[in-house]
Design a protein around this motif. Structure first.
Motif, short mmCIF file in Angstrom:
data_model
loop_
_atom_site.label_atom_id
_atom_site.label_comp_id
_atom_site.label_asym_id
_atom_site.label_seq_id
_atom_site.Cartn_x
_atom_site.Cartn_y
_atom_site.Cartn_z
N SER A 60 0.84 -1.20 0.00
CA SER A 60 0.00 0.00 0.00
C SER A 60 0.86 1.24 0.00
CB SER A 60 -0.89 0.02 1.25
OG SER A 60 -1.75 -1.09 1.25
N HIS A 102 -0.83 4.37 -0.99
CA HIS A 102 -1.80 5.42 -0.68
C HIS A 102 -3.06 4.76 -0.13
CE1 HIS A 102 -4.03 9.32 -2.08
NE2 HIS A 102 -4.40 8.92 -0.88
N ILE A 103 -3.32 5.03 1.14
CA ILE A 103 -4.51 4.49 1.80
C ILE A 103 -5.57 5.57 1.91
CG2 ILE A 103 -5.42 3.81 4.08
CD1 ILE A 103 -3.02 2.01 4.41
N LEU A 104 -6.79 5.21 1.57
CA LEU A 104 -7.96 6.01 1.92
C LEU A 104 -8.54 5.37 3.16
CD1 LEU A 104 -10.20 8.10 1.63
CD2 LEU A 104 -11.31 6.56 -0.03
N THR A 142 -5.14 9.38 3.17
CA THR A 142 -6.23 10.35 3.09
C THR A 142 -7.29 9.86 4.06
OG1 THR A 142 -5.77 10.78 0.76
CG2 THR A 142 -7.96 11.38 1.56
N GLU A 170 -11.15 10.54 -4.17
CA GLU A 170 -10.40 9.97 -3.06
C GLU A 170 -10.20 8.46 -3.25
OE1 GLU A 170 -11.77 13.07 0.50
OE2 GLU A 170 -12.54 11.01 0.51
N ALA A 229 -6.46 6.22 -4.22
CA ALA A 229 -5.94 5.24 -3.26
C ALA A 229 -5.74 3.89 -3.92
CB ALA A 229 -6.92 5.10 -2.10
N LYS A 272 -7.84 -2.29 -6.73
CA LYS A 272 -7.71 -1.77 -5.37
C LYS A 272 -7.97 -2.87 -4.36
CE LYS A 272 -9.14 2.74 -6.97
NZ LYS A 272 -7.77 3.23 -7.04
#
Length: 193
Positions: free
Chosen positions: A2, A4-6, A36, A79, A83, A129
């Motif tokens: 990971s 970029h985590i939302l 985010t 967003e 992610a 994702k």
């Protein structure tokens, strides 16, 4: 991995929330470059007639007011698009998802934007994702016939294209809070980073 985590927190409680505690642990375990955060304790608006009218008006024909009506939905979808992993802290309220999370789903699941209809049936457009869901409940056993939350979340994420979904479960906390939480934390520690 990971990058970029939302992170989406659906608990109405900011203090003492087990789903938030587990989400903290998941995010720390996955060690992303960017996080985010979308906190649904700050309520999202419910979709209404103006929103539906704007959503079903072709983009090129939308008025400024219609674009404004969809602007939050567009931002929420952006967003998700940005992610590679979603971490969702999801308490079960009255056997289902919290109203704030349902509002998020309603704003994100948009025909032609996050899914489309084909001759073979619906196709999710937010593919590639991963989602990790920290599910908590006082008395509802996850996966049981009275759990109307986890199946719904899996279905809706799959519907928009997110099929790699893992559940970390801290269910039936009212029966054995300490043991249940220890088990859930061990589940987090076993997640692939």
């Amino acid at each position: 991995m990971s990058t970029h985590i939302l992170r989406i927190d659906a608990s109405a409680r900011r203090e003492g929330s087990i789903s938030r505690r587990l989400s903290d642990r998941i995010v720390a375990h996955l060690a992303p470059e960017t996080v985010t955060h979308r906190d649904l304790a700050q309520p999202l608006p419910l979709i209404d007639e103006a929103w539906i009218g704007a959503n079903f008006t072709p983009e090129v024909d939308r008025t400024d007011a219609q674009r404004k009506a969809l602007s939050l939905s567009d931002a929420l979808i952006d967003e998700v698009r940005a992610a590679d992993t979603l971490v969702i802290g999801l308490p079960i309220y009255n056997f289902g998802v919290p109203a704030g999370f349902k509002a998020w789903i309603d704003l994100v699941a948009r025909a032609g934007v996050t899914f489309r209809y084909t001759e073979a049936g619906p196709e999710g457009l937010l593919t590639g994702k991963r989602a990790v869901i920290a599910v908590t409940s006082g008395g509802t056993e996850t996966g049981s016939e009275i759990d109307f939350a986890t199946g719904y979340v899996r279905h809706m994420l799959s519907f928009i294209g997110i099929t790699d979904v893992e559940m970390v479960s801290a269910d039936r906390l009212a029966l054995d809070a300490e043991g249940t939480l220890a088990n859930a934390e061990a589940q987090v520690d076993r997640l692939a980073a």
